[in-house]
Design a protein around this motif. Structure first.
Motif, PDB file in Angstrom:
ATOM      1  N   LYS A 130      -0.697   0.443  26.798  1.00  0.00           N
ATOM      2  CA  LYS A 130      -0.796   1.378  25.676  1.00  0.00           C
ATOM      3  C   LYS A 130      -0.624   2.815  26.155  1.00  0.00           C
ATOM      4  CE  LYS A 130      -3.792  -1.476  22.786  1.00  0.00           C
ATOM      5  NZ  LYS A 130      -5.145  -1.621  22.224  1.00  0.00           N
ATOM      6  N   THR A 133       3.008   3.431  27.044  1.00  0.00           N
ATOM      7  CA  THR A 133       3.812   3.536  25.822  1.00  0.00           C
ATOM      8  C   THR A 133       3.634   4.909  25.192  1.00  0.00           C
ATOM      9  OG1 THR A 133       3.553   1.157  25.446  1.00  0.00           O
ATOM     10  CG2 THR A 133       4.249   2.456  23.579  1.00  0.00           C
ATOM     11  N   ASN A 134       2.400   5.391  25.118  1.00  0.00           N
ATOM     12  CA  ASN A 134       2.131   6.724  24.564  1.00  0.00           C
ATOM     13  C   ASN A 134       2.788   7.812  25.408  1.00  0.00           C
ATOM     14  OD1 ASN A 134       0.693   5.827  22.371  1.00  0.00           O
ATOM     15  ND2 ASN A 134      -1.301   5.981  23.391  1.00  0.00           N
ATOM     16  N   SER A 136       5.461   7.472  27.275  1.00  0.00           N
ATOM     17  CA  SER A 136       6.907   7.383  27.061  1.00  0.00           C
ATOM     18  C   SER A 136       7.289   8.056  25.747  1.00  0.00           C
ATOM     19  CB  SER A 136       7.326   5.917  27.055  1.00  0.00           C
ATOM     20  OG  SER A 136       8.675   5.773  26.752  1.00  0.00           O
ATOM     21  N   ARG A 137       6.521   7.852  24.706  1.00  0.00           N
ATOM     22  CA  ARG A 137       6.798   8.505  23.425  1.00  0.00           C
ATOM     23  C   ARG A 137       6.700  10.026  23.548  1.00  0.00           C
ATOM     24  NH1 ARG A 137       3.036   4.632  19.896  1.00  0.00           N
ATOM     25  NH2 ARG A 137       4.377   2.804  19.877  1.00  0.00           N
ATOM     26  N   ARG A 138       5.656  10.505  24.221  1.00  0.00           N
ATOM     27  CA  ARG A 138       5.487  11.951  24.388  1.00  0.00           C
ATOM     28  C   ARG A 138       6.642  12.528  25.202  1.00  0.00           C
ATOM     29  NH1 ARG A 138      -0.904  12.377  25.962  1.00  0.00           N
ATOM     30  NH2 ARG A 138      -1.716  11.883  23.899  1.00  0.00           N
ATOM     31  N   SER A 140       9.675  11.329  25.463  1.00  0.00           N
ATOM     32  CA  SER A 140      10.864  11.325  24.618  1.00  0.00           C
ATOM     33  C   SER A 140      10.806  12.480  23.620  1.00  0.00           C
ATOM     34  CB  SER A 140      10.976   9.985  23.908  1.00  0.00           C
ATOM     35  OG  SER A 140      12.091   9.940  23.081  1.00  0.00           O
ATOM     36  N   ARG A 141       9.651  12.689  22.999  1.00  0.00           N
ATOM     37  CA  ARG A 141       9.473  13.769  22.034  1.00  0.00           C
ATOM     38  C   ARG A 141       9.666  15.125  22.719  1.00  0.00           C
ATOM     39  NH1 ARG A 141       4.010  13.282  19.720  1.00  0.00           N
ATOM     40  NH2 ARG A 141       3.431  14.528  21.494  1.00  0.00           N
ATOM     41  N   ASN A 142       9.096  15.262  23.936  1.00  0.00           N
ATOM     42  CA  ASN A 142       9.252  16.530  24.681  1.00  0.00           C
ATOM     43  C   ASN A 142      10.715  16.790  25.031  1.00  0.00           C
ATOM     44  OD1 ASN A 142       6.553  17.101  24.542  1.00  0.00           O
ATOM     45  ND2 ASN A 142       6.072  16.351  26.596  1.00  0.00           N
ATOM     46  N   LYS A 143      11.495  15.733  25.360  1.00  0.00           N
ATOM     47  CA  LYS A 143      12.924  15.892  25.651  1.00  0.00           C
ATOM     48  C   LYS A 143      13.658  16.420  24.415  1.00  0.00           C
ATOM     49  CE  LYS A 143      13.657  12.404  29.229  1.00  0.00           C
ATOM     50  NZ  LYS A 143      14.284  11.118  29.543  1.00  0.00           N
ATOM     51  N   TRP A 144      13.346  15.878  23.236  1.00  0.00           N
ATOM     52  CA  TRP A 144      13.988  16.335  21.992  1.00  0.00           C
ATOM     53  C   TRP A 144      13.633  17.784  21.700  1.00  0.00           C
ATOM     54  CZ3 TRP A 144      17.944  14.356  19.646  1.00  0.00           C
ATOM     55  CH2 TRP A 144      18.248  12.994  19.819  1.00  0.00           C
TER      56      TRP A 144
END
Length: 167
Positions: A130, A133-134, A136-138, A140-144
């Motif tokens: 978990k 996964t969190n 990885s999401r952060r 990905s969001r930071n890359k955007w």
């Protein structure tokens, strides 16, 4: 002895019970002979008759009875030895069984402990999954977000250059 013989395996039990019956009948015969002789000893007249009937017959009967008694005693001793050996074997088997049960109990405890540890590890792996996964999401969001900021800055620089050069 009768109870011990009955608790043995069927093939050994039949032989031992037959011998036991034979010993009991021999013993009963000897007891009755003893009672008859004891009552004869108490009665002097019967004793005199026995003595008069012939010492040779009495000696041969006595020797025959003595021989049968010796054989019966020998058989009884052999049976007693076999019973003692069986009892010893039974106690050894019982000790071995207790030892095996203790080993099995220890192994069960080890398995239960390993199972508990495995559940704890499984819970930790679930938590780690978990968290990853969190993360990885952060990421990905930071890359955007960073990509968006870079695009906005590039557009802003391009607009600034365009207006500066066009004037």
């Amino acid at each position: 002895m009768d109870l011990e013989a009955r608790s043995l395996q069927p093939n050994v039990k039949a032989v031992l019970l037959a011998k036991l019956r034979e010993y009991k009948s021999d013993l009963n015969n000897l007891k009755s002979e003893h009672k008859r002789l004891a009552s004869a000893n108490s009665n002097q007249a019967a004793r005199d008759d026995l003595l008069e009937s012939g010492m040779a017959d009495a000696m041969s009967v006595s020797a025959n009875q003595r021989g049968r008694l010796m054989m019966s005693t020998e058989r009884l001793n052999e049976s007693s030895d076999r019973i003692k050996e069986s009892r010893r074997t039974m106690l050894e088997t019982k000790e071995l069984g207790v030892s095996i049960l203790q080993d099995l109990h220890q192994q069960r405890q080890s398995l239960l402990h390993a199972n508990d540890t495995l559940h704890g590890v499984d819970d930790n792996i679930s938590k780690s999954k978990k968290i990853l996964t969190n993360m990885s999401r952060r990421m990905s969001r930071n890359k955007w977000i960073i990509s968006s900021i870079i695009v906005v800055l590039v557009v802003a620089i391009a607009l600034i250059l365009y207006f500066k050069l066009s004037k």
